[in-house]
Design an enzyme around this catalytic site. Structure first.
Site, PDB file in Angstrom:
ATOM      1  N   SER A 112      -8.350   4.325  14.626  1.00 44.72           N
ATOM      2  CA  SER A 112      -8.187   3.561  15.892  1.00 44.72           C
ATOM      3  C   SER A 112      -8.322   4.542  17.201  1.00 44.72           C
ATOM      4  CB  SER A 112      -6.679   3.243  15.781  1.00 44.72           C
ATOM      5  OG  SER A 112      -6.325   2.769  17.662  1.00 44.72           O
ATOM      6  N   ALA A 117      -0.282   9.288  15.667  1.00 48.45           N
ATOM      7  CA  ALA A 117      -0.190  10.089  14.614  1.00 48.45           C
ATOM      8  C   ALA A 117      -0.968   9.957  13.298  1.00 48.45           C
ATOM      9  CB  ALA A 117       1.223  10.754  14.421  1.00 48.45           C
ATOM     10  N   VAL A 135       0.934  -1.178  -0.321  1.00 52.16           N
ATOM     11  CA  VAL A 135       0.050  -0.041  -0.152  1.00 52.16           C
ATOM     12  C   VAL A 135       0.795   1.092   0.047  1.00 52.16           C
ATOM     13  CG1 VAL A 135      -2.110  -1.143   1.164  1.00 52.16           C
ATOM     14  CG2 VAL A 135      -0.246   0.165   2.447  1.00 52.16           C
ATOM     15  N   ASN A 190      -7.519  -1.475   5.376  1.00 50.65           N
ATOM     16  CA  ASN A 190      -7.148  -2.058   6.742  1.00 50.65           C
ATOM     17  C   ASN A 190      -5.599  -2.200   7.040  1.00 50.65           C
ATOM     18  OD1 ASN A 190      -8.019  -4.122   9.129  1.00 50.65           O
ATOM     19  ND2 ASN A 190      -6.758  -5.226   7.762  1.00 50.65           N
ATOM     20  N   LYS A 233      -2.724   7.258  12.594  1.00 52.45           N
ATOM     21  CA  LYS A 233      -4.398   7.105  12.552  1.00 52.45           C
ATOM     22  C   LYS A 233      -5.185   8.361  13.045  1.00 52.45           C
ATOM     23  CE  LYS A 233      -4.672   2.656  12.197  1.00 52.45           C
ATOM     24  NZ  LYS A 233      -5.224   2.032  10.739  1.00 52.45           N
ATOM     25  N   TYR A 252       2.065   5.789  15.478  1.00 46.89           N
ATOM     26  CA  TYR A 252       1.059   4.987  15.048  1.00 46.89           C
ATOM     27  C   TYR A 252      -0.406   5.965  15.418  1.00 46.89           C
ATOM     28  CZ  TYR A 252      -2.896   1.685  15.538  1.00 46.89           C
ATOM     29  OH  TYR A 252      -4.053   1.050  15.290  1.00 46.89           O
TER      30      TYR A 252
END
Length: 251
Positions: free
Chosen positions: A144, A159, A63, A89, A161, A157
């Protein structure tokens, strides 16, 4: 009739965990599901375990790489002609080493943000022409509720999300003219078969105690909301964040 009958849905990061659960349920709901993942062998194993009126196929995808996203889009165009749904996802999480943000290296920061934030942007950008061919396209970005918790030790993580949540709102504005809906499904802690060394038993118990529902969430607890967001029952829902967290935090 099943809720996703006749729809073509792309699920990124579908070789394990919640992504695999999404894919299995979407097939059961009648969709043609493209399991897009760097782990081709794992995605093929999930495909073999699907059951239902729909069908599943595994395709390689990084991705964070535009060329890879473009290659996937070209294959789908030749094979199915359109995309009706995307579930973004794919994410880096279970392999993150918790640490104060001032100890996060440049390489760690770039790795997490390239997948967790750049990834959904690239995927939707490259699949946009195919989404526009659908009469009711839906994008589900996986956020999240660690963002609301401001969870320490995961600043890169959190930041990333947090950026996903903001990206959903902007995407919904920009894609509304094409009839494409964009929403965020925002889980709390979900426990899968994927090892997560950074969560201690004490931390797990503390999070369970903070929830209204005092049981751990499993992948199956997420998939009903995803089906709803992709289905015809959500045709006027866009730009929204739906938290599925057992009451851990409230918006």
């Amino acid at each position: 009739m099943t809720r996703l009958d006749g729809r073509t849905v792309v699920v990124t990061g579908a070789a394990q965990g919640i992504g695999a659960a999404y894919a299995r349920r979407f097939v059961a709901e009648g969709a043609t599901v493209v399991l897009a993942d760097r782990n081709a062998e794992g995605a093929e194993a999930v495909v073999a375990g699907t059951d239902g009126p729909g069908k599943a196929v595994a395709r390689p995808l990084d991705v964070a790489d535009r060329a890879s996203c473009r290659e996937l889009a070209g294959w789908i165009a030749d094979t199915y002609g359109r995309v009706d749904g995307v579930v973004n996802n794919a994410a880096v999480f279970s392999t993150i080493t918790m640490k104060p943000f001032w100890e996060i290296t440049d390489e760690e920061w770039d790795r997490v943000l390239s997948v967790n934030l750049r990834g959904p942007w690239l995927v939707v950008s490259e699949l946009l022409d195919l989404l526009r061919r659908s009469d009711s396209a839906s994008v589900v970005n996986i956020g999240s509720d660690a963002v609301q918790l401001g969870r320490p030790g995961y600043l890169h993580y959190v930041a990333g999300k947090g950026g996903v949540h903001g990206m959903t709102w902007s995407m919904a504005r920009e894609l509304g003219e094409f009839g494409i809906r964009v929403n965020t499904l925002s889980p709390g802690p979900v426990y899968t078969e994927v090892p997560r060394e950074t969560v201690t038993p004490a931390q797990r118990e503390a999070m369970l105690a903070a929830q209204c529902l005092h049981r751990p969430a499993e992948p199956d607890d997420m998939i009903g909301t995803a089906v709803f967001l992709l289905s015809g029952d959500a045709t006027y829902l866009t730009g929204q964040t739906i938290s599925v967290n057992g009451g851990l935090v409230h918006r």
